[in-house]
Design a protein around this motif. Structure first.
Motif, PDB file in Angstrom:
ATOM      1  N   GLY A 329      35.028  91.944  34.885  1.00  0.00           N
ATOM      2  CA  GLY A 329      34.288  91.369  33.119  1.00  0.00           C
ATOM      3  C   GLY A 329      34.893  90.177  33.891  1.00  0.00           C
ATOM      4  N   SER A 330      35.943  89.254  34.413  1.00  0.00           N
ATOM      5  CA  SER A 330      36.787  88.340  34.118  1.00  0.00           C
ATOM      6  C   SER A 330      35.474  87.935  34.848  1.00  0.00           C
ATOM      7  CB  SER A 330      37.798  88.437  35.210  1.00  0.00           C
ATOM      8  OG  SER A 330      37.774  88.038  36.552  1.00  0.00           O
ATOM      9  N   ILE A 331      35.610  85.956  34.467  1.00  0.00           N
ATOM     10  CA  ILE A 331      35.159  84.664  34.781  1.00  0.00           C
ATOM     11  C   ILE A 331      35.979  83.863  34.568  1.00  0.00           C
ATOM     12  CG2 ILE A 331      32.680  83.402  34.398  1.00  0.00           C
ATOM     13  CD1 ILE A 331      31.850  85.909  32.168  1.00  0.00           C
ATOM     14  N   THR A 332      35.492  83.084  35.940  1.00  0.00           N
ATOM     15  CA  THR A 332      36.262  81.533  36.168  1.00  0.00           C
ATOM     16  C   THR A 332      34.838  80.671  36.905  1.00  0.00           C
ATOM     17  OG1 THR A 332      38.113  83.220  37.083  1.00  0.00           O
ATOM     18  CG2 THR A 332      37.620  80.445  37.227  1.00  0.00           C
ATOM     19  N   PHE A 333      34.896  79.602  36.110  1.00  0.00           N
ATOM     20  CA  PHE A 333      34.297  78.015  36.292  1.00  0.00           C
ATOM     21  C   PHE A 333      35.146  77.545  36.910  1.00  0.00           C
ATOM     22  CE2 PHE A 333      31.101  80.238  33.982  1.00  0.00           C
ATOM     23  CZ  PHE A 333      29.451  79.311  33.653  1.00  0.00           C
ATOM     24  N   ILE A 378      25.733  82.713  35.439  1.00  0.00           N
ATOM     25  CA  ILE A 378      26.506  83.649  35.478  1.00  0.00           C
ATOM     26  C   ILE A 378      25.528  85.401  35.867  1.00  0.00           C
ATOM     27  CG2 ILE A 378      27.788  85.358  34.063  1.00  0.00           C
ATOM     28  CD1 ILE A 378      28.585  82.970  31.858  1.00  0.00           C
ATOM     29  N   PRO A 379      24.154  85.367  35.607  1.00  0.00           N
ATOM     30  CA  PRO A 379      23.506  85.808  35.992  1.00  0.00           C
ATOM     31  C   PRO A 379      22.610  85.208  37.210  1.00  0.00           C
ATOM     32  CG  PRO A 379      22.862  85.163  34.063  1.00  0.00           C
ATOM     33  CD  PRO A 379      23.809  84.992  34.258  1.00  0.00           C
ATOM     34  N   LYS A 380      22.934  84.052  37.729  1.00  0.00           N
ATOM     35  CA  LYS A 380      22.865  83.310  38.951  1.00  0.00           C
ATOM     36  C   LYS A 380      20.880  83.195  38.916  1.00  0.00           C
ATOM     37  CE  LYS A 380      23.608  83.652  42.461  1.00  0.00           C
ATOM     38  NZ  LYS A 380      23.721  84.379  44.671  1.00  0.00           N
ATOM     39  N   ASN A 388      32.373  76.513  41.478  1.00  0.00           N
ATOM     40  CA  ASN A 388      32.520  78.104  41.946  1.00  0.00           C
ATOM     41  C   ASN A 388      32.403  78.005  40.739  1.00  0.00           C
ATOM     42  OD1 ASN A 388      31.889  77.663  44.994  1.00  0.00           O
ATOM     43  ND2 ASN A 388      33.574  75.974  44.652  1.00  0.00           N
ATOM     44  N   LEU A 389      31.458  79.664  41.057  1.00  0.00           N
ATOM     45  CA  LEU A 389      32.073  80.483  39.687  1.00  0.00           C
ATOM     46  C   LEU A 389      32.144  81.867  40.258  1.00  0.00           C
ATOM     47  CD1 LEU A 389      29.161  80.504  36.888  1.00  0.00           C
ATOM     48  CD2 LEU A 389      30.403  82.638  37.872  1.00  0.00           C
ATOM     49  N   PHE A 390      33.440  82.637  39.902  1.00  0.00           N
ATOM     50  CA  PHE A 390      33.378  83.523  40.432  1.00  0.00           C
ATOM     51  C   PHE A 390      33.399  84.537  39.083  1.00  0.00           C
ATOM     52  CE2 PHE A 390      36.296  80.018  42.245  1.00  0.00           C
ATOM     53  CZ  PHE A 390      36.167  80.508  43.920  1.00  0.00           C
ATOM     54  N   LYS A 394      36.044  87.129  42.538  1.00  0.00           N
ATOM     55  CA  LYS A 394      34.997  86.967  43.588  1.00  0.00           C
ATOM     56  C   LYS A 394      34.222  85.914  43.510  1.00  0.00           C
ATOM     57  CE  LYS A 394      35.638  91.348  45.801  1.00  0.00           C
ATOM     58  NZ  LYS A 394      36.719  91.825  45.001  1.00  0.00           N
ATOM     59  N   PRO A 395      33.597  84.660  44.729  1.00  0.00           N
ATOM     60  CA  PRO A 395      32.858  84.026  44.023  1.00  0.00           C
ATOM     61  C   PRO A 395      31.157  84.574  44.243  1.00  0.00           C
ATOM     62  CG  PRO A 395      33.865  83.251  46.528  1.00  0.00           C
ATOM     63  CD  PRO A 395      34.336  84.749  45.844  1.00  0.00           C
ATOM     64  N   LEU A 396      30.241  83.997  42.575  1.00  0.00           N
ATOM     65  CA  LEU A 396      29.387  84.876  42.756  1.00  0.00           C
ATOM     66  C   LEU A 396      28.198  85.006  44.027  1.00  0.00           C
ATOM     67  CD1 LEU A 396      28.457  85.206  40.047  1.00  0.00           C
ATOM     68  CD2 LEU A 396      26.875  83.221  39.784  1.00  0.00           C
ATOM     69  N   ASP A 397      28.391  83.968  45.135  1.00  0.00           N
ATOM     70  CA  ASP A 397      27.244  84.431  45.900  1.00  0.00           C
ATOM     71  C   ASP A 397      27.387  85.406  47.050  1.00  0.00           C
ATOM     72  OD1 ASP A 397      26.288  81.746  45.470  1.00  0.00           O
ATOM     73  OD2 ASP A 397      27.214  81.030  46.511  1.00  0.00           O
ATOM     74  N   GLU A 398      29.234  86.144  47.213  1.00  0.00           N
ATOM     75  CA  GLU A 398      28.748  87.602  47.932  1.00  0.00           C
ATOM     76  C   GLU A 398      28.262  88.412  46.853  1.00  0.00           C
ATOM     77  OE1 GLU A 398      33.523  87.316  48.376  1.00  0.00           O
ATOM     78  OE2 GLU A 398      33.811  85.609  49.139  1.00  0.00           O
ATOM     79  N   TYR A 399      27.730  88.597  45.555  1.00  0.00           N
ATOM     80  CA  TYR A 399      27.836  89.272  44.775  1.00  0.00           C
ATOM     81  C   TYR A 399      25.980  90.031  45.319  1.00  0.00           C
ATOM     82  CZ  TYR A 399      31.949  89.964  41.905  1.00  0.00           C
ATOM     83  OH  TYR A 399      32.595  90.353  41.456  1.00  0.00           O
TER      84      TYR A 399
END
Length: 573
Positions: A329-333, A378-380, A388-390, A394-399
């Motif tokens: 649940g950690s979020i990084t912009f 956040i939910p793309k 980038n958003l993590f 982990k980069p959001l694109d990897e999910y």
């Protein structure tokens, strides 16, 4: 056209059968005039009853064969066209489900509805026609001309002049008509949009006494639709009288020239009758081509509009190389910017911050400061334009998108409930939820008691978009829908605006017990003070980050917001 062929491929065998039956019909129709001419020459003119009975029986058999082939062909054509429309609607719906918000903004909902209904129906009808008569008509023209030339080349030579000219004329009608019907479809979209807006906003229209204005707006759109539709139909339909006029002239020539040859003994009555029959079949086929060109013109415009939707690159399906584990649940912009399509300026600019897992963060700011846009990244639902958003570093694109969204509870600013029961709307967040999970989510959302007061309780039907419920009830059901999935990240987009202070306080206390990261957009300082930290947005940028006390000390903008809400504030120089 690739769209058409891809959806027709599963019915290849059925199509082959349908066209086989079509060509049986075609062969029967081409042989009938020939046998009629033989019957006249060898039976009637020679007064030979044996020949009359024989060829009469042959023609009766051909008629029965044509009838049977037509009936079975209609069955297959109907089956293929209906199944095609079914599969195309399924594909369209599935494709749109994976659209990003940016893609949904490109095509109005009214236009999408038109594609699902009117456009698909136009293509369906054209496919039925293609299997039933579209292939038959040109071959009937070509075959009739050939057979007439075989019977008597001199008399039938008129076909070599008239038929090519008429085919060129039909081609011109088809191209011009397709463009005209494309414009008609545009006006249908406009009509649908106005109707949808009026139905959705009927209360506002009546409260502002704007019915007359809306009537004028609809009448203008309706007039343009009627005018353009009339022009399109008149243009295509006028081709039929032109074609029939040319064919009638050709038949008059055949009768005159045929009579001359019969008198001279150069041909027989049966040959002339046969050629006249072929001329009639040619005229009938050409008139069919006029009708077909009308249908094809409309279908061509519809196919292009459907392809426009399918050409949009939707979100990728679940992929094996994407991250599918549970998130913390950690979020990084990291220097994230986002600009809407056709917008001149970015909505959010170079935003950077980090939110720890299980932290509660309030986001405040003026209208238009980019709060909701930030949430939707956040939910793309949207993709960042820059930066980038993590999540969990982990980069959001990897999910994997589906896995990620299943672990996020998102409550939008405007609660949207679906037609059905309250139970259906809450368990929409988790389809396999138990009764106990549903009730607990409703209790935490402070809606359980209100639901139990209804005669049918959780089986109470809600109207379209929840119109039978109050604003506060809609918001709390929407919150329960997010809570039932026990998310790792909970996004609350100003979704307590219709709640009184006491209900809101109980709701926030219940939510605080959830084992998740909570981000909440709010305009209320009283609500923001409950958060571990507050992010203050101003004109799409982060103005300040900190606790309530820290922002009071260091942010003049936050001080102004607090003062505007009559909260006690101590200024520090």
């Amino acid at each position: 056209m690739k769209t058409i062929f891809s959806h027709l491929k599963p019915y290849s065998i059925h199509i082959v059968i349908a066209y086989t039956l079509t060509f049986i019909e075609l062969a029967s129709e081409l042989l009938f005039p020939l046998f009629l001419g033989i019957l006249i020459n060898e039976g009637i003119m020679a007064d030979d009853m044996k020949q009359i009975y024989f060829w009469g029986t042959v023609m009766l058999f051909i008629t029965a064969l044509t009838f049977a082939a037509g009936i079975v062909n209609s069955f297959y054509a109907a089956h293929i066209s209906v199944q095609f429309a079914y599969s195309l609607r399924e594909r369209l719906f599935s494709h749109i489900q994976r659209f990003t918000f940016e893609q949904l903004a490109k095509i109005p909902s009214s236009a999408l509805v038109t594609r699902f209904t009117n456009d698909v129906r136009q293509v369906q009808n054209t496919i039925f026609m293609a299997l039933r008569i579209m292939a038959k008509a040109p071959f009937l023209i070509f075959g009739s001309v050939i057979m007439a030339l075989v019977v008597n080349f001199k008399i039938a030579s008129i076909f070599l002049l008239t038929v090519p000219l008429m085919m060129l004329f039909l081609y011109f009608v088809l191209i011009k008509g397709a463009n005209m019907f494309k414009r008609v479809q545009h006006y249908i979209d406009r009509i649908n949009r106005i109707i949808q807006e009026n139905i959705a906003g009927m209360r506002t229209i009546r409260s502002f006494v704007r019915s007359d204005f809306e009537n004028e707006r609809f009448s203008e759109a309706n007039r343009l639709l009627a005018t353009n539709t009339t022009k399109a139909f008149r243009f295509v339909e006028m081709s039929m009288p032109v074609l029939l006029f040319v064919m009638n002239l050709a038949m008059l020539f055949i009768l005159w020239f045929g009579h001359f040859h019969v008198v001279q003994g150069a041909t027989t009555v049966g040959d002339v009758v046969a050629i006249i029959n072929y001329a009639l079949r040619t005229a009938m086929a050409i008139s069919l081509l006029t009708f077909i060109s009308l249908a094809f013109s409309r279908a061509k415009a519809s196919i292009e509009r459907i392809d426009q939707v399918l050409a949009e690159r939707a979100e990728e399906e679940t992929s094996g190389d994407k991250y599918t584990e549970a998130i913390k649940g950690s979020i990084t912009f990291d220097n994230v910017s986002f600009r809407y399509a056709n917008a001149n300026e970015p909505t959010i600019k170079n935003i950077s911050f980090n939110i720890k897992e299980k932290e509660t963060v309030a986001i405040i700011g003026a209208t238009g400061s980019g709060k909701t846009t930030l949430f939707q990244l956040i939910p793309k639902l949207y993709e960042p334009t820059e930066g980038n958003l993590f999540i969990d570093d982990k980069p959001l694109d990897e999910y994997d998108i589906e896995t990620l969204r299943n672990q996020i509870g998102y409550v939008p600013q405007k609660a949207l409930l679906f037609t059905g029961t309250i139970r259906d709307n809450i368990t929409f967040g988790k389809r396999d939820a138990t009764e106990a999970e549903m009730i607990q989510a409703a209790k935490d959302a402070q809606i359980h008691d209100a639901i139990m007061a209804f005669p049918n309780r959780y089986n109470t039907l809600v109207g379209q978009k929840g119109i039978t419920l109050s604003g506060g009830q809609q918001q709390r059901i929407s919150i329960a829908r997010a809570l039932i999935r026990k998310p790792k990240i909970l996004l609350l987009d100003d979704c307590t605006s219709a709640l009184d202070l006491q209900t809101e306080a109980k709701l926030l206390e219940a939510i605080a017990k959830y084992n998740c990261t909570i981000l909440m957009i709010t305009q209320k300082i009283r609500t923001a003070k409950r958060a571990d930290r507050i992010i203050l947005l101003d004109a799409g940028k982060v103005s300040a980050i900190g606790t309530h006390e820290q922002l009071l000390q260091h942010s003049t903008l936050y001080q102004a917001i607090v003062q505007s809400q009559s909260e006690d504030v101590t200024y520090v120089s």
